[in-house]
Design a protein around this motif. Structure first.
Motif, short mmCIF file in Angstrom:
data_model
loop_
_atom_site.label_atom_id
_atom_site.label_comp_id
_atom_site.label_asym_id
_atom_site.label_seq_id
_atom_site.Cartn_x
_atom_site.Cartn_y
_atom_site.Cartn_z
N ASN A 93 0.91 -1.20 0.01
CA ASN A 93 -0.03 -0.10 0.05
C ASN A 93 0.81 1.29 -0.02
OD1 ASN A 93 -2.32 1.35 -0.18
ND2 ASN A 93 -3.23 0.70 1.75
N ILE A 97 0.38 4.37 -2.32
CA ILE A 97 0.15 5.81 -1.81
C ILE A 97 1.27 6.78 -2.43
CG2 ILE A 97 0.32 7.04 0.35
CD1 ILE A 97 -0.81 4.75 1.68
N SER A 98 2.42 6.35 -2.41
CA SER A 98 3.43 7.14 -3.05
C SER A 98 3.18 7.51 -4.56
CB SER A 98 4.96 6.26 -2.99
OG SER A 98 5.94 6.97 -3.63
N GLN A 111 0.91 15.77 2.73
CA GLN A 111 0.81 14.32 2.77
C GLN A 111 0.04 13.54 4.17
OE1 GLN A 111 4.29 12.49 1.16
NE2 GLN A 111 4.04 13.73 -0.63
N LEU A 115 -3.30 11.35 4.98
CA LEU A 115 -2.86 10.10 5.76
C LEU A 115 -3.73 9.97 6.88
CD1 LEU A 115 0.98 9.36 5.01
CD2 LEU A 115 -0.92 8.45 3.70
N VAL A 220 -6.63 7.11 -2.05
CA VAL A 220 -5.99 6.44 -0.93
C VAL A 220 -7.00 5.46 -0.21
CG1 VAL A 220 -4.57 6.40 1.40
CG2 VAL A 220 -4.09 8.15 -0.71
N SER A 223 -7.79 2.67 -2.38
CA SER A 223 -6.70 1.67 -2.56
C SER A 223 -6.62 0.68 -1.07
CB SER A 223 -5.29 2.27 -2.76
OG SER A 223 -4.73 2.98 -1.51
N ASP A 224 -6.95 1.13 -0.20
CA ASP A 224 -6.82 0.66 1.17
C ASP A 224 -7.87 -0.64 1.25
OD1 ASP A 224 -5.73 0.63 3.96
OD2 ASP A 224 -7.90 0.39 4.17
N ARG A 257 0.85 4.21 8.81
CA ARG A 257 0.77 5.49 8.33
C ARG A 257 2.00 6.62 8.73
NH1 ARG A 257 -3.14 3.68 5.45
NH2 ARG A 257 -4.96 4.78 4.84
N TYR A 260 5.19 5.55 6.80
CA TYR A 260 5.18 5.75 5.60
C TYR A 260 6.39 6.50 4.91
CZ TYR A 260 4.07 8.11 1.18
OH TYR A 260 4.20 8.75 -0.29
#
Length: 338
Positions: A93, A97-98, A111, A115, A220, A223-224, A257, A260
């Protein structure tokens, strides 16, 4: 007396006070994170990221120790196994996220805001999925075998996937296309704001516009949700106790998080971890069928195998991948897109 009874009333197999205590811990961590440590938007450096992550890991370890002491060895071992699995599966993940932050040109100082608010959505989404999974398993126990087969299939697919698979091109992402077609989206960021009011160029009327920061938050979150399709069944294959499943999931996500900003700078060093993760998924999935024919595998053995595979994947990755200088781009601001 009725209030006291309510306090000790069972909720999904555990007394209500246990759930309330966990909720209080999570709320305290979130308030401390946003209200104290990151009250003002700023770029988080790699050392800061590592310190904050170490704090979250320490809290998760202490909590797991309490579970071991209060609920027994099996519950404690299952918690730690689920935590390590969820933490490791979430590493993929980080890469997504990147990509999202790079595509939307989100500066590092904003960012953390994405998050942080994203974790609130994660808690709700994971809680919903875990609640639904618990209800389904209680009603249809055979669903566990579907989970097991799915995990074995996913592990094999991950094991034999080509290393040079093309990375996702977010410019062709259907979700982003849908959002841009159905929302008014500004071309530029507006600080740390998700929504702004500004004049519509076509009509001159002041309307509500979403910013690229909001689009990044939505992508984000989604995607999670996609990654949870793998991770939630994996944890259910370890234990069907919803309390252990939920608490281990949330602690792992909270810590990820925080980590990250350090992981994003050196994610290339974990190139061989995917093979260890594949082995873990296959092992956990096969364990369900093993229990059917040979009896339940000792929880401590399951933890040992899981931790051994993951640790081996990390060690091999660090030894086999080239060590490059870690660039702390905390102060760097990406160029804004078109």
């Amino acid at each position: 007396m009725e209030l006291l009874d309510l306090f000790f009333a069972p909720v999904l197999g555990k007394p209500a006070w246990a759930w309330m205590a966990f909720a209080a811990i999570v709320v305290t961590l979130l308030v401390l994170d946003l209200g104290v440590l990151h009250r003002k938007s700023h770029a988080i450096s790699i050392p800061q990221s590592l310190r904050l992550s170490a704090f979250y890991i320490a809290v998760a370890m202490v909590y797991g120790t309490w579970i071991w002491w209060a609920m027994g060895e099996t519950a404690g071992v299952n918690y730690f196994t689920a935590y390590f699995v969820e933490k490791s599966l979430s590493l993929d993940n980080v890469f997504v996220i990147s990509l999202v932050f790079t595509y939307f040109a989100i500066p590092r100082e904003y960012q953390h805001r994405v998050l942080f608010w994203g974790i609130l959505g994660v808690i709700i989404l994971r809680g919903t999925m875990i609640g639904a999974g618990t209800a389904l398993i209680a009603e249809f126990h055979w669903i566990l075998y579907i989970f097991g087969a799915f995990l074995v299939f996913t592990g094999l697919k991950m094991l034999f996937a080509a290393d040079d698979e093309a990375k996702e091109d977010l410019s062709q992402n259907r979700l982003i296309g849908f959002l841009r077609r159905h929302l008014r989206v500004t071309e530029q960021l507006h600080g740390e704001r998700f929504w702004v009011r500004q004049a519509d160029p076509a009509t001159g009327k002041v309307r509500l516009w979403a910013t690229p920061l909001f689009l990044a938050l939505v992508v984000v979150e989604v995607s999670d949700l996609i990654f949870a399709v793998d991770s939630v069944p994996a944890v259910f294959a370890i234990t069907t106790d919803p309390f252990i499943v939920f608490t281990s999931n949330i602690f792992a996500i909270l810590g990820l998080r925080a980590l990250y900003f350090a992981l994003a700078a050196m994610v290339h060093r974990f190139a061989y971890l995917k093979y260890a993760l594949a082995g873990v998924l296959i092992f956990i999935g096969a364990k369900i069928f093993y229990a059917e024919f040979f009896g339940k595998m000792p929880a401590i053995l399951s933890l040992g195998v899981t931790f051994g595979l993951l640790a081996g994947g990390v060690v091999v990755s660090l030894l086999m991948t080239p060590k490059e200088p870690v660039l702390d781009t905390a102060e760097a601001v990406p160029e804004e897109r078109g």
